[in-house]
Scaffold this motif. Structure first.
Motif, short mmCIF file in Angstrom:
data_model
loop_
_atom_site.label_atom_id
_atom_site.label_comp_id
_atom_site.label_asym_id
_atom_site.label_seq_id
_atom_site.Cartn_x
_atom_site.Cartn_y
_atom_site.Cartn_z
N GLY A 146 0.72 -1.18 -0.02
CA GLY A 146 0.10 0.00 0.08
C GLY A 146 1.01 1.10 0.11
N ALA A 147 1.77 1.29 0.76
CA ALA A 147 2.84 2.23 0.67
C ALA A 147 3.55 2.58 -0.72
N GLY A 221 6.94 11.01 4.98
CA GLY A 221 7.08 9.66 5.59
C GLY A 221 5.95 9.29 6.28
N ASP A 222 5.27 10.24 6.92
CA ASP A 222 4.26 9.95 7.87
C ASP A 222 2.87 9.33 6.99
N PHE A 223 2.79 10.08 5.77
CA PHE A 223 1.76 9.57 5.13
C PHE A 223 2.04 7.99 4.34
N LEU A 224 3.36 7.65 4.18
CA LEU A 224 3.71 6.30 3.97
C LEU A 224 3.40 5.24 5.12
N GLY A 225 3.62 5.78 6.42
CA GLY A 225 3.49 5.22 7.52
C GLY A 225 1.87 4.97 7.72
N ALA A 226 1.16 5.97 7.63
CA ALA A 226 -0.24 5.82 7.64
C ALA A 226 -0.81 4.87 6.57
N ALA A 227 -0.41 4.75 5.25
CA ALA A 227 -0.70 3.69 4.33
C ALA A 227 -0.50 2.44 4.92
N CYS A 231 -3.42 -0.11 5.63
CA CYS A 231 -3.58 -1.20 4.82
C CYS A 231 -3.47 -2.62 5.62
N GLU A 232 -2.62 -2.66 6.51
CA GLU A 232 -2.67 -3.74 7.24
C GLU A 232 -3.94 -4.10 8.00
N LEU A 233 -4.62 -2.75 8.46
CA LEU A 233 -5.78 -3.07 9.08
C LEU A 233 -6.98 -3.41 8.15
N ALA A 234 -6.97 -2.90 6.95
CA ALA A 234 -7.67 -3.60 5.77
C ALA A 234 -7.74 -4.95 5.38
N ALA A 235 -6.48 -5.27 5.77
CA ALA A 235 -6.05 -6.85 5.42
C ALA A 235 -6.77 -7.60 6.33
N PHE A 236 -6.57 -7.35 7.75
CA PHE A 236 -7.23 -7.91 8.81
C PHE A 236 -8.91 -7.88 8.55
#
Length: 241
Positions: A146-147, A221-227, A231-236
């Motif tokens: 996602g990032a 970089g903060d936007f990339l961390g948020a992505a 996206c991890e939560l979306a995968a869960f």
């Protein structure tokens, strides 16, 4: 070998699992971000698959969330909270990014951390109780893909910082490689129907972040961390559906 060197550099940058390499070529590391995610995911998921906290899925989900936090140094969660604080402030332009860089956490950042950690714990427990442990390995892979996707669609919005060093690496070829690797692992570890749900939810997360970045005139970089966290939560969630 350049591939292995870039993989180790990405592993050391994104996690505690690799060596700290001075002055890595971050752009060259970008297509390997999902591979780093898969490595991290396997390190956290295999012990659970082998029976750690067997019969206690909530404990397993909590252990996974804590391990994720420790092995990534909270790097991506920090970005997730920073973006939430800046977004919640309703500020625009330079003021938006000033709030994002503030080391003090605000109410929206605090709520974002609760959502992220509680989400990983509870949804992880749901996946463990239903025998879908390999989705726990897939989630970090999806997050880092996602990032890469966000970098690709926002490559013209770079702001100074580590994020700007990564964005040139999100070429069409590198992005296609990263996404293809993630889709292949998704088919193996989750199956076609959960993978479709995961892709749809990740698309929603990335659309919202890209829209916010364009509104504010930059991505860092903060936007990339948020992505990654989003996206991890979306995968869960997609794995549970």
């Amino acid at each position: 070998m350049a591939f292995f060197r870039n993989y180790l550099a990405a592993l050391g940058f994104l996690t505690r699992l690799g060596p700290a390499i001075s002055n890595p070529d971050m752009a060259a590391c970008v297509p390997l971000f999902p591979l780093v995610g898969a490595t991290l995911g396997l390190v956290m998921a295999v012990p659970l698959w082998l029976g750690l906290f067997g019969g206690h899925p909530l404990a397993g989900g909590f252990a996974y969330a804590v391990a994720n936090l420790m092995l990534t140094r909270g790097l991506h969660l920090d970005g997730f909270a920073d973006v939430a604080d800046a977004w919640g402030s309703l500020a625009t332009g330079d003021r938006f990014f000033t709030i994002m860089k503030d080391s003090r956490i605000g109410a929206f950042g605090g709520m974002a951390l609760v959502v992220a950690i509680l989400g990983q714990t509870c949804l992880g427990a749901e996946l463990l109780s239903s025998g879908r442990v390999w989705v726990l390995a897939l989630a970090p892979t999806v997050g880092r893909a996602g990032a890469v996707a966000l970098m690709r669609v926002c490559r013209d919005l770079a702001r100074p910082g580590l994020g700007a060093l990564c964005l040139p690496g999100a070429t069409a070829r590198n992005t296609a490689f990263a996404l293809a690797m993630t889709l292949l692992l998704g088919l193996i570890w989750a199956g076609p129907l959960p993978l479709a749900a995961i892709c749809a939810l990740c698309g929603l997360v990335l659309w919202r972040l890209a829209r916010l970045a364009r509104k504010q005139g930059g991505v860092n970089g903060d936007f990339l961390g948020a992505a990654i966290v989003g996206c991890e939560l979306a995968a869960f969630l997609g794995g549970v559906v």
